[in-house]
Design a protein around this motif. Structure first.
Motif, PDB file in Angstrom:
ATOM      1  N   PRO A 107       0.836  -1.206   0.000  1.00 52.75           N
ATOM      2  CA  PRO A 107       0.000   0.000   0.000  1.00 52.75           C
ATOM      3  C   PRO A 107       0.870   1.254   0.000  1.00 52.75           C
ATOM      4  O   PRO A 107       1.997   1.248   0.491  1.00 52.75           O
ATOM      5  N   GLN A 108       0.325   2.345  -0.513  1.00 56.61           N
ATOM      6  CA  GLN A 108       1.096   3.570  -0.675  1.00 56.61           C
ATOM      7  C   GLN A 108       1.590   4.134   0.653  1.00 56.61           C
ATOM      8  O   GLN A 108       2.661   4.742   0.727  1.00 56.61           O
ATOM      9  N   HIS A 109       0.817   3.929   1.720  1.00 48.41           N
ATOM     10  CA  HIS A 109       1.257   4.504   2.989  1.00 48.41           C
ATOM     11  C   HIS A 109       2.540   3.842   3.492  1.00 48.41           C
ATOM     12  O   HIS A 109       3.289   4.431   4.289  1.00 48.41           O
ATOM     13  N   THR A 110       2.834   2.621   3.029  1.00 43.57           N
ATOM     14  CA  THR A 110       4.074   1.956   3.418  1.00 43.57           C
ATOM     15  C   THR A 110       5.279   2.722   2.899  1.00 43.57           C
ATOM     16  O   THR A 110       6.256   2.943   3.630  1.00 43.57           O
ATOM     17  N   PHE A 111       5.227   3.174   1.658  1.00 44.76           N
ATOM     18  CA  PHE A 111       6.339   3.918   1.067  1.00 44.76           C
ATOM     19  C   PHE A 111       6.494   5.281   1.738  1.00 44.76           C
ATOM     20  O   PHE A 111       7.606   5.743   1.981  1.00 44.76           O
ATOM     21  N   ARG A 112       5.355   5.907   2.056  1.00 45.57           N
ATOM     22  CA  ARG A 112       5.428   7.187   2.766  1.00 45.57           C
ATOM     23  C   ARG A 112       6.078   6.995   4.136  1.00 45.57           C
ATOM     24  O   ARG A 112       6.906   7.810   4.565  1.00 45.57           O
ATOM     25  N   SER A 113       5.706   5.907   4.806  1.00 46.37           N
ATOM     26  CA  SER A 113       6.233   5.646   6.143  1.00 46.37           C
ATOM     27  C   SER A 113       7.732   5.358   6.121  1.00 46.37           C
ATOM     28  O   SER A 113       8.452   5.735   7.047  1.00 46.37           O
ATOM     29  N   ILE A 114       8.204   4.680   5.082  1.00 50.20           N
ATOM     30  CA  ILE A 114       9.629   4.375   4.976  1.00 50.20           C
ATOM     31  C   ILE A 114      10.434   5.666   4.883  1.00 50.20           C
ATOM     32  O   ILE A 114      11.425   5.864   5.599  1.00 50.20           O
ATOM     33  N   VAL A 115      10.009   6.563   4.013  1.00 42.32           N
ATOM     34  CA  VAL A 115      10.719   7.846   3.860  1.00 42.32           C
ATOM     35  C   VAL A 115      10.654   8.642   5.161  1.00 42.32           C
ATOM     36  O   VAL A 115      11.663   9.163   5.649  1.00 42.32           O
ATOM     37  N   TYR A 116       9.463   8.710   5.734  1.00 44.62           N
ATOM     38  CA  TYR A 116       9.271   9.506   6.953  1.00 44.62           C
ATOM     39  C   TYR A 116      10.083   8.954   8.125  1.00 44.62           C
ATOM     40  O   TYR A 116      10.737   9.714   8.848  1.00 44.62           O
ATOM     41  N   THR A 185      -4.699  -9.832   4.509  1.00 43.00           N
ATOM     42  CA  THR A 185      -3.668  -9.773   3.491  1.00 43.00           C
ATOM     43  C   THR A 185      -3.921  -8.576   2.579  1.00 43.00           C
ATOM     44  O   THR A 185      -5.045  -8.328   2.163  1.00 43.00           O
ATOM     45  N   TYR A 186      -2.861  -7.831   2.279  1.00 39.78           N
ATOM     46  CA  TYR A 186      -3.038  -6.616   1.488  1.00 39.78           C
ATOM     47  C   TYR A 186      -3.466  -6.933   0.057  1.00 39.78           C
ATOM     48  O   TYR A 186      -2.916  -7.818  -0.598  1.00 39.78           O
ATOM     49  N   ASN A 187      -4.453  -6.180  -0.393  1.00 39.92           N
ATOM     50  CA  ASN A 187      -4.887  -6.219  -1.789  1.00 39.92           C
ATOM     51  C   ASN A 187      -5.583  -4.892  -2.083  1.00 39.92           C
ATOM     52  O   ASN A 187      -6.422  -4.455  -1.291  1.00 39.92           O
ATOM     53  N   PRO A 188      -5.240  -4.232  -3.180  1.00 33.44           N
ATOM     54  CA  PRO A 188      -5.867  -2.934  -3.478  1.00 33.44           C
ATOM     55  C   PRO A 188      -7.394  -2.997  -3.551  1.00 33.44           C
ATOM     56  O   PRO A 188      -8.078  -2.006  -3.294  1.00 33.44           O
ATOM     57  N   GLN A 189      -7.935  -4.162  -3.896  1.00 33.48           N
ATOM     58  CA  GLN A 189      -9.387  -4.286  -4.021  1.00 33.48           C
ATOM     59  C   GLN A 189     -10.100  -4.318  -2.667  1.00 33.48           C
ATOM     60  O   GLN A 189     -11.327  -4.272  -2.605  1.00 33.48           O
ATOM     61  N   LEU A 190      -9.320  -4.391  -1.579  1.00 31.84           N
ATOM     62  CA  LEU A 190      -9.918  -4.433  -0.244  1.00 31.84           C
ATOM     63  C   LEU A 190     -10.055  -3.054   0.387  1.00 31.84           C
ATOM     64  O   LEU A 190     -10.400  -2.931   1.554  1.00 31.84           O
TER      65      LEU A 190
END
Length: 203
Positions: A107-116, A185-190
């Motif tokens: 999910p996109q928030h994972t990438f934001r969290s890594i940078v932050y 489990t992560y899935n964009p459709q969820l």
């Protein structure tokens, strides 16, 4: 359980040795098997302390690095300047900066969290603003080269750098959360799950 056992063993070993030794370090910190000390009794006494500590147990061997102006400990360089301590970021020569690729299925928030989180770590470690800004600039370049979205990188680094460093060094009690987490489990459709949960449980 290996780290816990190692910590218990080393805590007992160092306590027995330090309590019995006539000269004490001014400061003594340990993280599992890495020790940071400030020694004020001279170089000869330090070498004798190291030799005695190294022979205190027949299976534990220490290595020592010492300096009168700067030393590395974990991911931090501690320096003496104008009779006070400064800290800066330390990276081992083998550090490849292998962060999660933006093409990964997360999910996109994972990438934001890594940078932050990385920017927050830099802000916490670097005691001098000029050094911190230099390190954050290199971090920005690293994530940009990995094809992270420049707008995300810029926003998260700016967000982290605006937090007061003194607040980062204070640890308060955690806030109790009474909600029950739903882990799937992560899935964009969820993504619709959040809306459904909010509809049935607005609180």
């Amino acid at each position: 359980m290996a780290p816990q056992f190692a910590n218990i063993f080393m805590a007992d070993l160092e306590q027995c040795f330090l309590n019995s030794y006539p000269l004490k370090p001014r400061v003594y910190f340990r993280f599992i098997d890495d020790i940071f000390m400030i020694w004020t009794h001279g170089l000869d006494a330090l070498k004798k302390f190291y030799q005695d500590f190294n022979s205190f147990h027949n299976t534990i061997n220490f290595t020592m690095e010492y300096s009168d102006n700067a030393i590395n400990f974990l991911d931090t360089t501690v320096k003496i300047r104008d009779d006070h301590l400064e800290t800066s970021l330390y990276r081992k020569p083998t550090d490849s900066r292998s962060y999660l690729q933006p093409s990964s299925f997360h999910p996109q928030h994972t990438f934001r969290s890594i940078v932050y989180s990385q920017a927050l770590r830099y802000n916490k470690i670097c005691s001098e603003k000029e050094d911190r800004d230099k390190q954050l600039g290199e971090l920005h370049q690293t994530f940009t080269q990995l094809k992270y979205k420049p707008c995300i990188v810029e926003k998260q680094i700016t967000r982290a750098s605006h937090i007061n460093r003194g607040d980062l060094l204070q640890y308060g009690p955690k806030t109790n959360v009474s909600r029950v987490p739903l882990v799937v489990t992560y899935n964009p459709q969820l993504k619709c799950l959040q809306r459904i949960i909010n509809d049935f449980n607005p609180s």
